[in-house]
Enzyme design. Structure first.
Site, PDB file in Angstrom:
ATOM      1  N   THR A  96       0.769  -0.946  -0.023  1.00  0.00           N
ATOM      2  CA  THR A  96       0.385  -0.106  -0.076  1.00  0.00           C
ATOM      3  C   THR A  96       0.332   1.301  -0.103  1.00  0.00           C
ATOM      4  O   THR A  96       1.556   1.183  -0.029  1.00  0.00           O
ATOM      5  CB  THR A  96      -0.589  -0.389   1.226  1.00  0.00           C
ATOM      6  OG1 THR A  96      -1.894  -1.334   1.160  1.00  0.00           O
ATOM      7  CG2 THR A  96      -1.600   1.044   1.716  1.00  0.00           C
TER       8      THR A  96
ATOM      9  N   GLY B 150       1.201  -0.835   5.482  1.00  0.00           N
ATOM     10  CA  GLY B 150       1.797  -2.385   6.200  1.00  0.00           C
ATOM     11  C   GLY B 150       0.350  -2.761   7.239  1.00  0.00           C
ATOM     12  O   GLY B 150       0.580  -3.486   8.799  1.00  0.00           O
TER      13      GLY B 150
HETATM   14  N1  GLU Z   1      -5.353  -3.574   2.674  1.00  0.00           N
HETATM   15  C1  GLU Z   1      -5.215  -3.627   3.815  1.00  0.00           C
HETATM   16  C2  GLU Z   1      -6.098  -2.660   3.943  1.00  0.00           C
HETATM   17  O1  GLU Z   1      -6.561  -2.467   3.234  1.00  0.00           O
HETATM   18  C3  GLU Z   1      -3.571  -2.917   3.759  1.00  0.00           C
HETATM   19  C4  GLU Z   1      -3.149  -3.565   2.989  1.00  0.00           C
HETATM   20  C5  GLU Z   1      -1.130  -2.397   3.303  1.00  0.00           C
HETATM   21  O2  GLU Z   1      -1.196  -2.150   3.849  1.00  0.00           O
HETATM   22  O3  GLU Z   1      -0.332  -3.510   2.691  1.00  0.00           O
HETATM   23  O4  GLU Z   1      -5.771  -2.843   4.871  1.00  0.00           O
END
Ligand code: GLU
Length: 572
Positions: free
Chosen positions: A393, A478
């Site tokens: 992300t 994260g």
């Molecule tokens: N998919 C996660 C979320 O929406 C984020 C993943 C990441 O931070 O790498 O919380």
């Protein structure tokens, strides 16, 4: 004005090359907080920062710059975010003195049922088995989100904001060390399974594209040209929509997304989640992310403890860890897309959180925390979600010369998302943020899959205010650790008055209601003995945040980029 931008860009890029020479992700580097008078961008890649700063220098707003930054990130940091994914944005409208929050989170296809991730054996799949292929792809929201905010707050022509990414995609961009390393690492995780993805990220001999080589992406340039001329229509109802639907119909693990799902996608403006924290007010994003609420719970529980005089000590970390355990327990049980789940109203109730905070023993760590029973809540309505989340992300913060601010966390979920690519961009695997298990012991999991529902997130784009005026924009990638990263940096900045760069680089101490993770090879490991003496189970590990923050103080801007990644802060 231009000269000072160039000077700053140069200074920052020099700092970034120091990162490039480094091979370990968590190596602490000497970086300094960048300070400017008027406008700034802090993001994960220098090319994206430059695209944003150039827009701001032309008189564009933070909304305009966000479009340019996002499109460039899609190209140069494709593993982390892009138009094939989803995002949350906080927007401070300086003229109206109003904070708005926009939900561009992905949605499950309308046909999805709670057993969406069940295998032929009638049981929930293993997490990774759900990731690779079209099944994990949620209806993307990022493009509509930036288009929506641009229509509301932009003053630059839409096409002009896409041009920097179109040009770079056409002539090629330099593959950064981090992108190269990520491709190499993801090869073991099936990044080369699908042809379009394999052709883009790997050489003919199957090796990952080299660091420093130039990668061209004419398909992405073409898609952006169409989007530049027609807005998001080709993506949601036109040629690109058809390509997305065809791409998710992978042979293994096919998805169910239809043209109708894409046509029906909408961005939602939601109410911000704000809580007082000592002399400040801390605001974040509400459900479907758990970020804002969980942070707000932790900070409220810590508000009655004198962290400012403790400083970053084992004593302070003990309190932080215990508050985090309690908040993550509530998160696991109750938090999900509130448009689908009747979430308790009292998660931020002051009396409730005072009772929760009273569970913290100053001398002894608790085992795993149990979720509480907020006011008006019947116990035993849900079963906790134990779904893992992985890191992939990006977060960026922007301040324009008019005082408008963007704090946006943007994602395709895990690094390289579903591995499915179309038109030069990757499609997310956000649906694996749902609980694969629909129920446990007869009770539904709040975050189970449902048609049209948005998976629970941990993303925590944040803004902090003092006397009604913004003083900080911050956020991080994260996975479910995001909440820890952002909350403790807010504490370091507000309570410990740390310099912004030093606060971002402060070694992490993380707890998600299990063992405490201390960031390996950093001073955080010095707390191990003292924390163990209080009964904490402690592990050391790499903790790869990507915090990008801008602080506003006495009319000046201060920006910083996480030393653990290759971003910069720059402006004028
Ligand atoms: N998919 C996660 C979320 O929406 C984020 C993943 C990441 O931070 O790498 O919380």
């Amino acid at each position: 004005m231009n000269v000072s931008i160039k000077t700053l860009m140069f200074a920052s890029l020099t700092a970034a090359s120091a990162v490039h020479a480094d091979t370990t992700q968590t190596q602490p580097l000497v970086r300094a907080t960048v300070s400017t008078d008027s406008a700034m961008v802090a993001a994960a890649n220098p090319l994206a920062v430059k695209a944003g700063v150039d827009v701001l220098a032309k008189g564009g707003t933070a909304a305009d710059a966000a479009v340019a930054v996002q499109m460039m990130l899609n190209l140069v940091e494709p593993q982390s975010s892009g138009i094939g994914g989803g995002a949350f944005m906080l927007y401070w409208d300086a003229q109206a003195k109003k904070l708005l929050t926009f939900d561009g989170r992905e949605k499950a296809p309308a046909s999805a049922t709670p057993e969406y991730f069940y295998g032929d054996d009638g049981k929930p799949m293993k997490w990774w088995d759900g990731v690779v292929g079209g099944r994990s792809v949620g209806v993307p929201g990022t493009l509509k989100l930036v288009e929506h905010v641009h229509a509301k707050y932009g003053n630059q022509k839409w096409m002009s904001l896409l041009i920097p990414a179109i040009v770079k995609a056409q002539i090629g961009f330099e593959v950064s060390p981090r992108l190269h390393k990520s491709i190499a690492a993801a090869q073991e995780r099936k990044l080369d399974l699908f042809e379009s993805t394999r052709n883009y990220f790997f050489n003919e001999d199957g090796s990952p594209v080299a660091q420093g080589s130039y990668l061209k992406n004419p398909e992405f340039a073409q898609a952006l040209r169409e989007i530049g001329i027609n807005g998001s229509a080709p993506f949601y109802t036109g040629r690109i929509a058809e390509d997305i639907v065809a791409a998710v119909a992978t042979e293994t693990n096919p998805g169910e997304m239809t043209l109708e799902d894409l046509a029906n996608y909408s961005v939602i403006e939601r109410a911000p989640v704000c809580v007082p924290y000592r002399a400040h007010e801390v605001c974040g994003m509400g459900p479907p992310t758990s970020g804002g609420l969980t942070m707000a719970q932790i900070l409220t529980m810590l508000n009655n403890h004198d962290l400012p005089s403790m400083g970053p000590t084992a004593e302070a970390w003990h309190l932080y860890i215990e508050a985090a355990k309690l908040a993550y327990a509530d998160r696991g049980l109750y938090m999900a897309d509130a448009d689908f789940v009747d979430m308790p109203e009292g998660l931020l109730d002051k009396t409730y959180l005072a009772q929760r905070a009273a569970l913290i023993d100053l001398e002894q760590a608790m085992e795993k925390a149990e979720a509480g029973v907020p006011p008006k809540e019947d116990a035993d309505r849900f079963s906790p979600d134990t779904q893992p989340e992985r890191a992939g992300t990006s977060h960026f913060s922007i301040v324009d010369q008019f005082g408008n601010i963007v704090s946006m966390t943007t994602t395709i979920e895990t690094g390289f998302g579903s591995r499915v690519m179309t038109n030069g961009f990757l499609l997310n695997n956000e649906l694996t943020d749902f609980s694969f298990a629909a129920e446990r012991e007869g009770l539904p999991v709040a975050n189970r899959v449902e048609g049209g529902k948005r998976p629970r997130s941990s993303m925590s784009p944040t803004m902090v205010f003092k006397d009604g005026a913004p003083v900080l924009a911050i956020g991080s990638p994260g996975g479910s650790r995001i909440i820890n990263y952002v909350t403790q940096k807010v504490i370091a900045i507000l309570d410990w008055e740390m310099d912004l760069q030093a606060a971002l680089d402060l070694p992490h101490v993380v707890n998600r209601n299990g063992a405490t993770d201390l960031e390996e090879n950093t001073a955080a490991t010095d707390y191990q003995g003292a924390l163990e003496a209080l009964g904490h189970k402690v592990k050391t590990r790499g903790l790869n945040s990507g915090l990008h923050a801008i602080a506003i103080e006495d009319g000046k801007l201060f920006g910083a980029a996480d030393s653990r990644r290759e971003g910069i802060a720059a402006g004028f």
